[in-house]
Enzyme design. Structure first.
Site, mmCIF file in Angstrom:
data_model
loop_
_atom_site.group_PDB
_atom_site.id
_atom_site.type_symbol
_atom_site.label_atom_id
_atom_site.label_comp_id
_atom_site.label_asym_id
_atom_site.label_seq_id
_atom_site.Cartn_x
_atom_site.Cartn_y
_atom_site.Cartn_z
ATOM 1 N N ASP A 1 0.831 -1.207 0.000
ATOM 2 C CA ASP A 1 0.000 0.000 0.000
ATOM 3 C C ASP A 1 0.866 1.259 0.000
ATOM 4 O O ASP A 1 0.514 2.262 -0.615
ATOM 5 C CB ASP A 1 -0.904 0.010 1.234
ATOM 6 C CG ASP A 1 -1.975 -1.060 1.158
ATOM 7 O OD1 ASP A 1 -2.482 -1.320 0.051
ATOM 8 O OD2 ASP A 1 -2.294 -1.657 2.203
ATOM 9 N N GLY A 2 1.999 1.193 0.714
ATOM 10 C CA GLY A 2 2.903 2.346 0.788
ATOM 11 C C GLY A 2 3.384 2.748 -0.602
ATOM 12 O O GLY A 2 3.478 3.934 -0.919
ATOM 13 N N GLU B 1 -5.428 9.693 4.414
ATOM 14 C CA GLU B 1 -5.824 10.669 5.434
ATOM 15 C C GLU B 1 -4.807 11.790 5.555
ATOM 16 O O GLU B 1 -3.682 11.687 5.051
ATOM 17 C CB GLU B 1 -5.995 10.013 6.822
ATOM 18 C CG GLU B 1 -4.734 9.731 7.607
ATOM 19 C CD GLU B 1 -3.912 8.589 7.080
ATOM 20 O OE1 GLU B 1 -2.789 8.849 6.618
ATOM 21 O OE2 GLU B 1 -4.361 7.439 7.095
ATOM 22 N N ARG C 1 -9.097 19.719 22.518
ATOM 23 C CA ARG C 1 -7.808 19.657 23.223
ATOM 24 C C ARG C 1 -7.354 18.208 23.207
ATOM 25 O O ARG C 1 -8.134 17.310 23.535
ATOM 26 C CB ARG C 1 -7.937 20.141 24.669
ATOM 27 C CG ARG C 1 -8.115 21.640 24.783
ATOM 28 C CD ARG C 1 -8.279 22.038 26.238
ATOM 29 N NE ARG C 1 -8.365 23.485 26.387
ATOM 30 C CZ ARG C 1 -9.465 24.191 26.196
ATOM 31 N NH1 ARG C 1 -10.584 23.590 25.840
ATOM 32 N NH2 ARG C 1 -9.454 25.504 26.368
ATOM 33 N N ASP D 1 -4.068 15.351 21.409
ATOM 34 C CA ASP D 1 -2.841 15.190 20.605
ATOM 35 C C ASP D 1 -3.039 15.686 19.172
ATOM 36 O O ASP D 1 -2.118 16.237 18.577
ATOM 37 C CB ASP D 1 -2.442 13.708 20.535
ATOM 38 C CG ASP D 1 -1.737 13.251 21.809
ATOM 39 O OD1 ASP D 1 -1.531 14.100 22.701
ATOM 40 O OD2 ASP D 1 -1.395 12.060 21.900
ATOM 41 N N THR E 1 -9.837 2.403 6.657
ATOM 42 C CA THR E 1 -9.321 1.147 7.215
ATOM 43 C C THR E 1 -7.854 1.279 7.649
ATOM 44 O O THR E 1 -7.264 0.318 8.132
ATOM 45 C CB THR E 1 -9.424 0.023 6.171
ATOM 46 O OG1 THR E 1 -8.941 0.530 4.924
ATOM 47 C CG2 THR E 1 -10.844 -0.459 5.997
ATOM 48 N N ALA E 2 -7.273 2.463 7.466
ATOM 49 C CA ALA E 2 -5.859 2.665 7.802
ATOM 50 C C ALA E 2 -5.757 3.308 9.201
ATOM 51 O O ALA E 2 -6.336 2.788 10.169
ATOM 52 C CB ALA E 2 -5.194 3.499 6.710
ATOM 53 N N ASN F 1 -7.166 5.762 10.540
ATOM 54 C CA ASN F 1 -8.494 6.057 11.101
ATOM 55 C C ASN F 1 -9.043 4.897 11.924
ATOM 56 O O ASN F 1 -9.608 5.090 12.997
ATOM 57 C CB ASN F 1 -9.455 6.387 9.946
ATOM 58 C CG ASN F 1 -10.893 6.456 10.383
ATOM 59 O OD1 ASN F 1 -11.315 7.400 11.009
ATOM 60 N ND2 ASN F 1 -11.660 5.413 10.079
HETATM 61 P P1 NAD Z 1 3.620 1.820 6.974
HETATM 62 O O1 NAD Z 1 4.666 1.080 6.242
HETATM 63 O O2 NAD Z 1 3.813 2.101 8.421
HETATM 64 O O3 NAD Z 1 2.232 1.067 6.710
HETATM 65 C C1 NAD Z 1 1.268 1.047 7.594
HETATM 66 C C2 NAD Z 1 0.315 -0.117 7.320
HETATM 67 O O4 NAD Z 1 -0.909 0.474 6.885
HETATM 68 C C3 NAD Z 1 0.710 -1.133 6.246
HETATM 69 O O5 NAD Z 1 0.427 -2.420 6.737
HETATM 70 C C4 NAD Z 1 -0.230 -0.811 5.077
HETATM 71 O O6 NAD Z 1 -0.539 -1.929 4.293
HETATM 72 C C5 NAD Z 1 -1.437 -0.328 5.829
HETATM 73 N N1 NAD Z 1 -2.318 0.518 5.050
HETATM 74 C C6 NAD Z 1 -2.005 1.578 4.268
HETATM 75 N N2 NAD Z 1 -3.110 2.080 3.716
HETATM 76 C C7 NAD Z 1 -4.137 1.313 4.151
HETATM 77 C C8 NAD Z 1 -5.538 1.352 3.944
HETATM 78 N N3 NAD Z 1 -6.095 2.281 3.188
HETATM 79 N N4 NAD Z 1 -6.293 0.443 4.581
HETATM 80 C C9 NAD Z 1 -5.758 -0.511 5.375
HETATM 81 N N5 NAD Z 1 -4.439 -0.598 5.612
HETATM 82 C C10 NAD Z 1 -3.658 0.314 5.012
HETATM 83 O O7 NAD Z 1 3.341 3.189 6.267
HETATM 84 P P2 NAD Z 1 3.104 3.475 4.758
HETATM 85 O O8 NAD Z 1 3.123 2.181 3.984
HETATM 86 O O9 NAD Z 1 3.980 4.571 4.390
HETATM 87 O O10 NAD Z 1 1.589 3.949 4.830
HETATM 88 C C11 NAD Z 1 1.229 5.175 5.395
HETATM 89 C C12 NAD Z 1 -0.079 4.960 6.062
HETATM 90 O O11 NAD Z 1 0.142 4.266 7.271
HETATM 91 C C13 NAD Z 1 -0.774 6.224 6.459
HETATM 92 O O12 NAD Z 1 -1.558 6.743 5.420
HETATM 93 C C14 NAD Z 1 -1.611 5.758 7.635
HETATM 94 O O13 NAD Z 1 -2.935 5.439 7.271
HETATM 95 C C15 NAD Z 1 -0.952 4.511 8.108
HETATM 96 N N6 NAD Z 1 -0.538 4.703 9.493
HETATM 97 C C16 NAD Z 1 -1.179 3.961 10.434
HETATM 98 C C17 NAD Z 1 -0.897 4.170 11.769
HETATM 99 C C18 NAD Z 1 -1.633 3.370 12.785
HETATM 100 O O14 NAD Z 1 -2.463 2.554 12.385
HETATM 101 N N7 NAD Z 1 -1.379 3.594 14.062
HETATM 102 C C19 NAD Z 1 0.041 5.104 12.157
HETATM 103 C C20 NAD Z 1 0.680 5.835 11.176
HETATM 104 C C21 NAD Z 1 0.370 5.621 9.821
#
Ligand code: NAD
Length: 277
Positions: free
Chosen positions: A55-56, A132, A157, A159, A170-171, A173
């Site tokens: 996905d990245g 997002e 108020r 983070d 699904t990410a 969020n």
């Molecule tokens: P990353 O390598 O840390 O990947 C994060 C994970 O998110 C991977 O497993 C990827 O497959 C999954 N992912 C990405 N988009 C998705 C989607 N639309 N639905 C379900 N899973 C999804 O980081 P990256 O690959 O550079 O991706 C950046 C994304 O990581 C950001 O857009 C954000 O949504 C996500 N993220 C998640 C968290 C968390 O869940 N706590 C924190 C920071 C970023």
């Protein structure tokens, strides 16, 4: 044999991450498409972008080509373990090639997010997000007014705040406790990141789904350093005056292949897996 005109060829860009397996798949696709008269390999103004990785990689490719959303379609091959934006596994490349050869330009479109950041000195930046955009204040509590469609909704108020697209639901969020939204619902989701809630300070506490055409504004109330993220990119800005979020006029288009997995199948596959009935 008649040679195809350059203009009749499908322009294809292949974008792979640095993993050995991704490079291997990219090399195979490159060799086959280079020798096929129906395709022209180029990174400039492609009709189809094939991403290889996870996905990245798809997120990065989206940002590389976000000025060409009217003309470009994406298709993802995943060489990792989880793919939300990827339709093909690395061992299904031959299937993808057959699909590309019979492609008639069909597409599946998903909404994306437009983010406009205004700094106190008047500078403005606009970007598009596929998953997002977030705003966070790290050094101290973020205090910010949340305005929804011109209604002064709450003083937040905590983070920070995330605003996600339906496919981004699904990410990050989801990790924040937000709901999963089907991408045919053209809406944004505002989700809190560790809000302060007690007898003095109050936020709504749940995530909010905002329909198309409604705009969200976040107005920070304290000077300082803010961390802004747009998908996999982060920016640091001092003294942010306002951030506006709305559904973009454009959408991201994917190649509509038979393998374009339904949204619910993706959600099940990613989060539930098989279960005993
Ligand atoms: P990353 O390598 O840390 O990947 C994060 C994970 O998110 C991977 O497993 C990827 O497959 C999954 N992912 C990405 N988009 C998705 C989607 N639309 N639905 C379900 N899973 C999804 O980081 P990256 O690959 O550079 O991706 C950046 C994304 O990581 C950001 O857009 C954000 O949504 C996500 N993220 C998640 C968290 C968390 O869940 N706590 C924190 C920071 C970023």
């Amino acid at each position: 044999m008649t040679q195809m005109n350059f203009t009749d060829k499908t322009k294809v860009a292949i974008i792979a991450n640095g993993k050995y397996q991704s490079k291997r798949v990219a090399a195979k696709l490159f060799a086959v498409l280079r020798d096929d008269d129906a395709f022209y390999l180029t990174k400039k103004n492609p009709d189809i972008v094939i991403t290889i990785g996870g996905d990245g990689m798809l997120l990065s490719a989206f940002h590389m080509y976000d000025k060409y959303l009217d003309s470009v379609r994406f298709v993802g091959v995943h060489t990792g373990h989880l793919g939300f934006y990827t339709d093909y596994r690395d061992f299904e490349v031959d299937e993808l090639l057959n699909i590309l050869r019979s492609d008639k330009g069909e597409k599946i479109a998903y909404p994306i997010l437009k983010v406009t950041t205004t700094l106190e000195d008047g500078r403005q930046f606009t970007s598009k997000a596929l998953n997002e955009a977030t705003i966070k204040r790290i050094e101290k509590t973020m205090v910010a007014d949340v305005v929804i469609n011109k209604v002064q909704f709450e003083r937040f108020r905590g983070d920070g705040i995330s605003v996600s697209t339906p496919t981004g639901s699904t990410a990050y969020n989801k990790s924040l406790g937000g709901a999963i939204l089907h991408p045919t619902i053209e809406a944004l989701q505002l989700t809190e990141i560790s809000s302060l809630n007690n007898r003095v300070f109050r936020t709504i506490g749940s995530s909010i789904i905002i329909p198309k055409k409604d705009k969200i504004e976040i107005i920070p109330k304290r000077q300082g350093t803010y961390f802004l993220s747009v998908d996999n990119k982060t920016y640091t800005h001092r003294n942010v005056a306002k951030i506006e979020y709305e559904i973009d006029k454009k959408k991201i288009n994917f190649v509509a292949t038979p393998s374009h997995t339904s949204f619910w199948a993706r959600v099940k596959d990613a989060f539930i897996g098989e279960f005993d009935s």
